[in-house]
Design an enzyme around this catalytic site. Structure first.
Site, short mmCIF file in Angstrom:
data_model
loop_
_atom_site.label_atom_id
_atom_site.label_comp_id
_atom_site.label_asym_id
_atom_site.label_seq_id
_atom_site.Cartn_x
_atom_site.Cartn_y
_atom_site.Cartn_z
N ALA A 106 29.03 42.05 44.02
CA ALA A 106 29.62 43.24 43.39
C ALA A 106 30.88 42.89 42.60
CB ALA A 106 29.97 44.27 44.46
N PRO A 107 31.13 43.56 41.50
CA PRO A 107 30.40 44.72 40.96
C PRO A 107 29.09 44.38 40.25
CG PRO A 107 32.28 44.21 39.57
CD PRO A 107 32.38 43.30 40.77
N CYS A 233 38.38 33.31 40.07
CA CYS A 233 39.28 33.71 38.98
C CYS A 233 40.72 33.44 39.43
CB CYS A 233 39.04 35.15 38.54
SG CYS A 233 39.09 36.34 39.86
#
Ligand code: SAM
Length: 317
Positions: A106-107, A233
């Protein structure tokens, strides 16, 4: 604000969703809205094709596309360039027998990208342990027309690698929770924000790195897996090169069972590679991809790819 300055150098990236449309159709649509080929950082009406990611278009950072009919119908997906790298590096086969896991989905931006690369063929098991985020994932996958995706609301770590459903899986994408320290802009990443805990920054990073390593080691236990992409990230070496080094030294990698895919299989033309000081060999650093926030016209990002030693020549990019 430094973050805002860096965000100003990041184009608005639009990934054309090949499960529902083509680049030609999208380009015609944008032409009808008055866009033409040019430098998106100089003109609000210019767009360009990305040089590394097929199907990715660049627009001015000031454009939102939230009201665009192509966005609303799932034909385009707003996804930072660097976050397109993991699916591209995993490079799953577009074949009916293809079996792939997205372990932390997700997302669902990378799930829908994988589905598009698989041309909606085979099966893509998309795990998400958080119930609320799982609802978002299911919505996103349906909107994007990803008919080969099986969303599963479970903790990936509880999945038995020998379960008959998953024992033949060959490709796994691992984009687990991380500090998010590379993110300097908006929208697609706002959705990714997860609950923060209140420990100190160092403790938090150590906990995250320990969790990330456990996830990689679990992925390595799937008997037929020959390619595992691990991405974050984050810009912190402890979550990136540090986790890779520990994975390479773990029992799961013993006797060289897994190694890092060489640079020529991992976005070879991308210039920014892993940080050598944390790793044991320069070759390992070259195998890794880093994106520096703002400097690379992307958010900060890290991508790595483990391959099963005997099978490195089977699946290449
Ligand atoms: N790959 C996603 C994308 O591109 O849209 C972003 C993934 S986000 C960085 C990490 C996700 O992993 C979160 O939604 C989190 O709830 C989920 N997650 C964390 N630990 C998990 C686990 N053990 N099993 C399954 N999902 C997990």
């Amino acid at each position: 604000n430094v973050g805002d300055e860096r965000a100003a150098n990041i184009p608005r990236y639009v990934r054309v969703n090949s499960c529902l449309t083509t680049v030609d159709e999208a380009v015609k649509h944008f032409a009808s809205r008055g866009f033409s080929v040019g430098d998106p950082l100089s003109s609000k009406k210019a767009y360009a094709k990305d040089e590394h990611v097929p199907n990715l278009l660049l627009f001015s950072p000031s454009i939102s596309f939230q009201d665009d009919p192509f966005y609303q119908s799932g034909k385009i997906i707003l996804q930072d360039k660097a976050s397109c790298f993991p699916a591209l590096v995993l490079s799953p086969l577009a074949a009916d027998e293809s079996l792939v896991i997205d372990a932390t989905a997700a997302p669902g931006n990378k799930t829908s990208h994988l589905s598009a690369l698989m041309q909606n063929k085979g099966k893509l098991f998309a795990f998400e342990k958080d119930r609320k985020r799982f609802t978002t994932l299911k919505m996103m996958v349906a909107k994007a027309g990803c008919t080969n995706v099986r969303p599963i609301n479970s903790d990936f770590l509880t999945v038995d690698p020998l379960d008959l459903q998953f024992a033949q899986v060959t490709h796994i994408l691992l984009d687990p929770s991380c500090s998010g320290s590379g993110i300097v802009n908006r929208l697609d990443h706002l959705l990714e924000k997860e609950d923060e805990d209140d420990s100190s920054e160092d403790e938090r990073l150590e906990k995250l790195a320990a969790f990330q390593l456990v996830m990689i080691k679990h992925a390595m236990r799937f008997p037929k897996v020959n390619r595992i992409v691990y991405s974050t990230c984050s810009v912190h070496a402890i979550e990136n090169e540090g986790v890779i080094k520990n994975a390479l030294n773990s029992d799961e990698c013993r006797d060289g069972r897994f190694r890092l895919a060489p640079q020529n299989e991992v976005l070879p033309s991308w210039p920014r590679r892993g940080q050598l000081n944390v790793l044991d060999s320069p070759g390992d650093a070259c195998s890794l991809v880093r994106c520096s926030p703002g400097e690379d016209a992307t958010n900060g990002f890290f991508v790595s790819c483990f391959v099963k030693a005997a099978e490195t020549s089977v699946s290449k990019r």
